[in-house]
Design a protein around this motif. Structure first.
Motif, PDB file in Angstrom:
ATOM      1  N   TYR A 102       4.909   8.125 -17.499  1.00  0.00           N
ATOM      2  CA  TYR A 102       5.192   8.637 -16.169  1.00  0.00           C
ATOM      3  C   TYR A 102       6.699   8.734 -15.952  1.00  0.00           C
ATOM      4  CZ  TYR A 102       0.323   7.455 -15.363  1.00  0.00           C
ATOM      5  OH  TYR A 102      -1.041   7.379 -15.463  1.00  0.00           O
ATOM      6  N   HIS A 106       7.748  10.249 -10.447  1.00  0.00           N
ATOM      7  CA  HIS A 106       6.306  10.124 -10.221  1.00  0.00           C
ATOM      8  C   HIS A 106       5.960   8.686  -9.829  1.00  0.00           C
ATOM      9  CE1 HIS A 106       2.046  11.389 -11.473  1.00  0.00           C
ATOM     10  NE2 HIS A 106       1.953  10.228 -10.894  1.00  0.00           N
ATOM     11  N   ILE A 107       6.554   7.719 -10.510  1.00  0.00           N
ATOM     12  CA  ILE A 107       6.279   6.307 -10.225  1.00  0.00           C
ATOM     13  C   ILE A 107       6.703   5.969  -8.794  1.00  0.00           C
ATOM     14  CG2 ILE A 107       6.896   3.930 -10.842  1.00  0.00           C
ATOM     15  CD1 ILE A 107       7.298   5.123 -13.780  1.00  0.00           C
ATOM     16  N   GLN A 109       7.176   8.003  -6.278  1.00  0.00           N
ATOM     17  CA  GLN A 109       6.320   8.754  -5.349  1.00  0.00           C
ATOM     18  C   GLN A 109       4.993   8.030  -5.148  1.00  0.00           C
ATOM     19  OE1 GLN A 109       6.963  11.837  -3.750  1.00  0.00           O
ATOM     20  NE2 GLN A 109       5.059  11.453  -2.674  1.00  0.00           N
ATOM     21  N   SER A 110       4.422   7.551  -6.234  1.00  0.00           N
ATOM     22  CA  SER A 110       3.127   6.880  -6.190  1.00  0.00           C
ATOM     23  C   SER A 110       3.185   5.552  -5.435  1.00  0.00           C
ATOM     24  CB  SER A 110       2.633   6.646  -7.624  1.00  0.00           C
ATOM     25  OG  SER A 110       1.429   5.946  -7.634  1.00  0.00           O
ATOM     26  N   VAL A 111       4.267   4.816  -5.603  1.00  0.00           N
ATOM     27  CA  VAL A 111       4.362   3.474  -5.037  1.00  0.00           C
ATOM     28  C   VAL A 111       5.001   3.463  -3.643  1.00  0.00           C
ATOM     29  CG1 VAL A 111       5.448   1.204  -5.376  1.00  0.00           C
ATOM     30  CG2 VAL A 111       4.371   2.370  -7.297  1.00  0.00           C
ATOM     31  N   CYS A 149       1.247   2.699 -10.485  1.00  0.00           N
ATOM     32  CA  CYS A 149       1.204   4.161 -10.566  1.00  0.00           C
ATOM     33  C   CYS A 149       0.056   4.601 -11.479  1.00  0.00           C
ATOM     34  CB  CYS A 149       2.535   4.687 -11.090  1.00  0.00           C
ATOM     35  SG  CYS A 149       2.562   6.450 -11.468  1.00  0.00           S
ATOM     36  N   HIS A 150      -0.067   3.947 -12.625  1.00  0.00           N
ATOM     37  CA  HIS A 150      -1.141   4.302 -13.561  1.00  0.00           C
ATOM     38  C   HIS A 150      -2.512   3.998 -12.953  1.00  0.00           C
ATOM     39  CE1 HIS A 150      -3.058   5.292 -17.299  1.00  0.00           C
ATOM     40  NE2 HIS A 150      -3.617   4.102 -17.361  1.00  0.00           N
ATOM     41  N   HIS A 152      -3.278   4.171  -9.821  1.00  0.00           N
ATOM     42  CA  HIS A 152      -3.537   5.256  -8.864  1.00  0.00           C
ATOM     43  C   HIS A 152      -3.960   6.528  -9.593  1.00  0.00           C
ATOM     44  CE1 HIS A 152      -0.651   3.328  -5.682  1.00  0.00           C
ATOM     45  NE2 HIS A 152      -1.776   2.681  -5.799  1.00  0.00           N
ATOM     46  N   ALA A 153      -3.262   6.863 -10.663  1.00  0.00           N
ATOM     47  CA  ALA A 153      -3.581   8.073 -11.431  1.00  0.00           C
ATOM     48  C   ALA A 153      -4.964   7.961 -12.062  1.00  0.00           C
ATOM     49  CB  ALA A 153      -2.519   8.319 -12.495  1.00  0.00           C
ATOM     50  N   ALA A 156      -7.650   8.366  -9.420  1.00  0.00           N
ATOM     51  CA  ALA A 156      -7.773   9.771  -9.017  1.00  0.00           C
ATOM     52  C   ALA A 156      -8.545  10.562 -10.067  1.00  0.00           C
ATOM     53  CB  ALA A 156      -6.400  10.388  -8.796  1.00  0.00           C
TER      54      ALA A 156
END
Length: 171
Positions: A102, A106-107, A109-111, A149-150, A152-153, A156
């Motif tokens: 990632y 992206h990390i 944004q996710s957190v 982050c992982h 969450h991905a 999804a």
């Protein structure tokens, strides 16, 4: 249930964080840093590999996620960081651990909700998301952010996959 190892690679300090994901919710298991102390760069890379191999052997994670290299102006630093990343990836893949990558944006944004978050914001959000009693060290917080982050991905993708299977898209 899945145990995810997040890695924030560095040529001197590599952060790691482990989260257990149950019913879509990440729960803190452990975090820390591997401090490569050797004067020789090659030996520091060996220390990073050995330290992560030890973490992997102890916790036996199901998945691994690592931050990608960001190249700014200092190419030499980027190359060293890439070599530290390589040591981390080899530690994981040598025991058949799947590795996801990632970007820092992206990390964050996710957190945090924004790709331009500061290190302090990432640390604060990781403390809140995982219900930690105190803010983890910066490199360890970054590694936990990679793992979150992982998670969450992965959640999804599982939702999309489950919905697609129900709709008959995958046979």
């Amino acid at each position: 249930m899945s145990l995810i190892l997040g890695i924030d690679p560095g040529s001197r300090i590599t952060g790691y964080g482990l989260v257990l994901v149950e019913r879509g919710q990440p729960r803190h298991i452990d975090n820390g840093v591997i401090q490569a102390r050797a004067d020789n760069f090659v030996n520091r890379i060996g220390e990073i590999h050995a330290g992560l191999a030890e973490v992997i052997a102890h916790y036996k994670p199901d998945q691994c996620a690592i931050e990608e290299v960001f190249v700014n102006k200092n190419v030499s630093s980027a190359i060293k960081l890439g070599q530290a990343r390589g040591a981390a990836i080899v530690a994981a893949t040598s025991v058949n651990l799947p590795v996801a990558e990632y970007t820092a944006t992206h990390i964050k944004q996710s957190v945090v909700g924004t790709g331009r978050a500061t290190k302090d914001q990432v640390q604060q959000m990781i403390k809140m998301i995982l219900g930690l009693p105190e803010i983890p060290l910066s490199d360890a917080a970054d590694a936990l952010a990679v793992a979150v982050c992982h998670s969450h991905a992965s959640n999804a993708l599982m939702r999309v996959g489950a919905n697609s299977v129900r709709r008959g898209r995958f046979r």
